[in-house]
Design a protein around this motif. Structure first.
Motif, PDB file in Angstrom:
ATOM      1  N   TYR A   1      60.018  47.182   8.874  1.00 59.39           N
ATOM      2  CA  TYR A   1      60.089  46.961   7.424  1.00 59.39           C
ATOM      3  C   TYR A   1      60.962  48.031   6.757  1.00 59.39           C
ATOM      4  O   TYR A   1      61.427  47.843   5.642  1.00 59.39           O
ATOM      5  CB  TYR A   1      58.692  47.079   6.818  1.00 59.39           C
ATOM      6  N   ARG A   2      61.098  49.160   7.450  1.00 60.43           N
ATOM      7  CA  ARG A   2      61.680  50.340   6.783  1.00 60.43           C
ATOM      8  C   ARG A   2      63.185  50.396   6.906  1.00 60.43           C
ATOM      9  O   ARG A   2      63.752  51.436   7.185  1.00 60.43           O
ATOM     10  CB  ARG A   2      61.098  51.618   7.394  1.00 60.43           C
ATOM     11  N   ALA A   3      63.823  49.295   6.722  1.00 58.07           N
ATOM     12  CA  ALA A   3      65.284  49.312   6.792  1.00 58.07           C
ATOM     13  C   ALA A   3      65.802  48.155   5.958  1.00 58.07           C
ATOM     14  O   ALA A   3      65.196  47.093   5.909  1.00 58.07           O
ATOM     15  CB  ALA A   3      65.748  49.179   8.230  1.00 58.07           C
ATOM     16  N   ARG A   4      66.905  48.379   5.329  1.00 64.43           N
ATOM     17  CA  ARG A   4      67.526  47.323   4.556  1.00 64.43           C
ATOM     18  C   ARG A   4      68.441  46.501   5.472  1.00 64.43           C
ATOM     19  O   ARG A   4      68.986  47.029   6.440  1.00 64.43           O
ATOM     20  CB  ARG A   4      68.320  47.923   3.401  1.00 64.43           C
ATOM     21  N   ASP A   5      68.570  45.230   5.179  1.00 64.69           N
ATOM     22  CA  ASP A   5      69.412  44.351   5.995  1.00 64.69           C
ATOM     23  C   ASP A   5      69.067  44.479   7.472  1.00 64.69           C
ATOM     24  O   ASP A   5      69.941  44.602   8.328  1.00 64.69           O
ATOM     25  CB  ASP A   5      70.899  44.677   5.789  1.00 64.69           C
ATOM     26  N   VAL A   6      67.768  44.470   7.745  1.00 63.22           N
ATOM     27  CA  VAL A   6      67.320  44.774   9.101  1.00 63.22           C
ATOM     28  C   VAL A   6      67.792  43.706  10.089  1.00 63.22           C
ATOM     29  O   VAL A   6      68.090  44.019  11.249  1.00 63.22           O
ATOM     30  CB  VAL A   6      65.794  44.932   9.129  1.00 63.22           C
TER      31      VAL A   6
ATOM     32  N   LYS B   1      70.546  42.001   9.721  1.00 61.15           N
ATOM     33  CA  LYS B   1      72.005  42.099   9.816  1.00 61.15           C
ATOM     34  C   LYS B   1      72.389  43.169  10.837  1.00 61.15           C
ATOM     35  O   LYS B   1      73.236  42.963  11.705  1.00 61.15           O
ATOM     36  CB  LYS B   1      72.589  42.429   8.437  1.00 61.15           C
ATOM     37  N   SER B   2      71.718  44.321  10.744  1.00 64.51           N
ATOM     38  CA  SER B   2      71.986  45.368  11.736  1.00 64.51           C
ATOM     39  C   SER B   2      71.297  45.029  13.057  1.00 64.51           C
ATOM     40  O   SER B   2      71.681  45.520  14.104  1.00 64.51           O
ATOM     41  CB  SER B   2      71.489  46.715  11.225  1.00 64.51           C
TER      42      SER B   2
ATOM     43  N   THR C   1      62.410  36.100   8.528  1.00 64.74           N
ATOM     44  CA  THR C   1      63.011  36.028   7.186  1.00 64.74           C
ATOM     45  C   THR C   1      62.692  34.714   6.469  1.00 64.74           C
ATOM     46  O   THR C   1      63.243  34.457   5.404  1.00 64.74           O
ATOM     47  CB  THR C   1      64.549  36.172   7.273  1.00 64.74           C
TER      48      THR C   1
ATOM     49  N   LYS D   1      57.653  37.344   2.011  1.00 69.24           N
ATOM     50  CA  LYS D   1      56.907  38.469   2.560  1.00 69.24           C
ATOM     51  C   LYS D   1      56.460  38.142   3.984  1.00 69.24           C
ATOM     52  O   LYS D   1      55.317  37.728   4.215  1.00 69.24           O
ATOM     53  CB  LYS D   1      55.696  38.779   1.667  1.00 69.24           C
TER      54      LYS D   1
ATOM     55  N   ASP E   1      56.306  41.821  10.110  1.00 60.75           N
ATOM     56  CA  ASP E   1      57.426  42.490  10.782  1.00 60.75           C
ATOM     57  C   ASP E   1      57.574  42.015  12.239  1.00 60.75           C
ATOM     58  O   ASP E   1      58.565  42.350  12.887  1.00 60.75           O
ATOM     59  CB  ASP E   1      57.331  44.019  10.690  1.00 60.75           C
TER      60      ASP E   1
END
Length: 277
Positions: A214-219, A221-222, A257, A261, A264
């Motif tokens: 959860y602790r990443a943006r665009d998870v 995508k990366s 996604t 919500k 994870d």
DNA sequence: ATGGTAGTCGCACTA
């Protein structure tokens, strides 16, 4: 007879009951092991499962944290097992009636293990290793694991292989991918010749993930994921997995996604052709 | 080396 098994760390079954019922309605597994239900038995949403045909439900809950549940279209008989040295609700064992035959379905939520990969200074990592040791003791103590029909599923919180993580070298000291815990899990698997169904038909270098932080943006995508969730079968059931081929296994990546919500973790499914065993 | 997010027993804990 073909049956479909499933596993999913749902991270609160009450908050995500609509996602669970959507998944069950779309995928129609015969049996689902849930982890991190985060409620006690009395709070478990039994009726939502019964309403869509999952009438057989075994729950081990605790207040606020952890918890596991197995929901099934097929009749379940609870098996008395205990693996957690701290008594956490991290496991449900059942015998499943499937037509004229049966098998055991062991649903695990192995401790995550905290941040520091040293059992001397990190009690949570010591707890993880103790839980694994209890698993080893249990299966070593059984007379004929090779002949018994066992399915082991759950959030093992360990990504064993190089391509079960986005960066092998970067994660060698990160709990979930350290050589110590990976070695223990692999020894357990190899001792009893359990089949890791996600890898049976996947090439060794194919990246496979079931969890993204959860602790990443665009998870996505990366795509910095890890394969923490597993469906294993004992040797007696391996032909049942081989008979359905690569298409019989699925890691449902879009579920990371598909809702605003999500959990994870994403669910995974494995079809077994029980007539092949 | 740090911090990021999420869910619950929320003013802390687990992940």
């Amino acid at each position: 007879m073909k049956i479909k098994t499933a596993s999913w760390n749902i991270n609160s079954v009450r908050l995500r009951i609509d996602q669970v019922t959507q998944f069950l309605t779309e995928q129609q597994p015969d049996i689902l092991g849930l982890q991190e239900i985060k409620c006690v038995e009395e709070q478990f949403p039994y009726q939502a499962f019964r309403d869509i045909g999952y009438e057989h439900i075994e729950v081990k809950g605790q207040k606020g944290y952890h918890g596991a549940a197995t929901v099934s279209k097929l009749p379940l008989e609870r098996l008395p097992t205990e693996f957690c040295p701290l008594g956490h609700a991290r496991h449900v064992s059942t015998r499943v009636q499937a037509g004229g035959t049966d098998f055991e379905f062991h649903n695990f939520y192995i401790p995550a293990g905290g941040d520091v990969a040293d059992p001397v200074i990190n009690d949570k990592f010591a707890h993880k290793l103790d839980f694994l040791e209890n698993m080893r003791t249990y299966f070593s103590g059984r007379a004929a694991v090779g002949d018994d029909r066992l399915v082991l599923v759950g959030d093992f919180n360990i990504a064993p292989h190089e391509h079960d993580v986005w960066g092998h070298k970067q994660l060698l000291k990160v709990v979930s991918h350290t050589p110590l815990e990976v070695g223990i899990l692999e020894t357990l698997r190899q001792t009893h010749d359990f089949t890791d169904t996600s890898r049976l038909f996947a090439s060794e270098t194919e990246k496979l993930y079931s969890w993204w932080s959860y602790r990443a943006r665009d998870v996505m995508k990366s795509n910095r994921g890890r394969r923490l969730d597993h469906i294993w079968v004992s040797p007696a059931l391996r032909p049942c997995v081989e008979a359905v081929g690569k298409a019989g296994h699925e890691i449902h990546v879009p579920c990371r996604t598909w809702h605003a919500k999500p959990s994870d973790h994403v669910p995974m499914t494995q079809i077994l052709d029980l007539s092949a065993g």
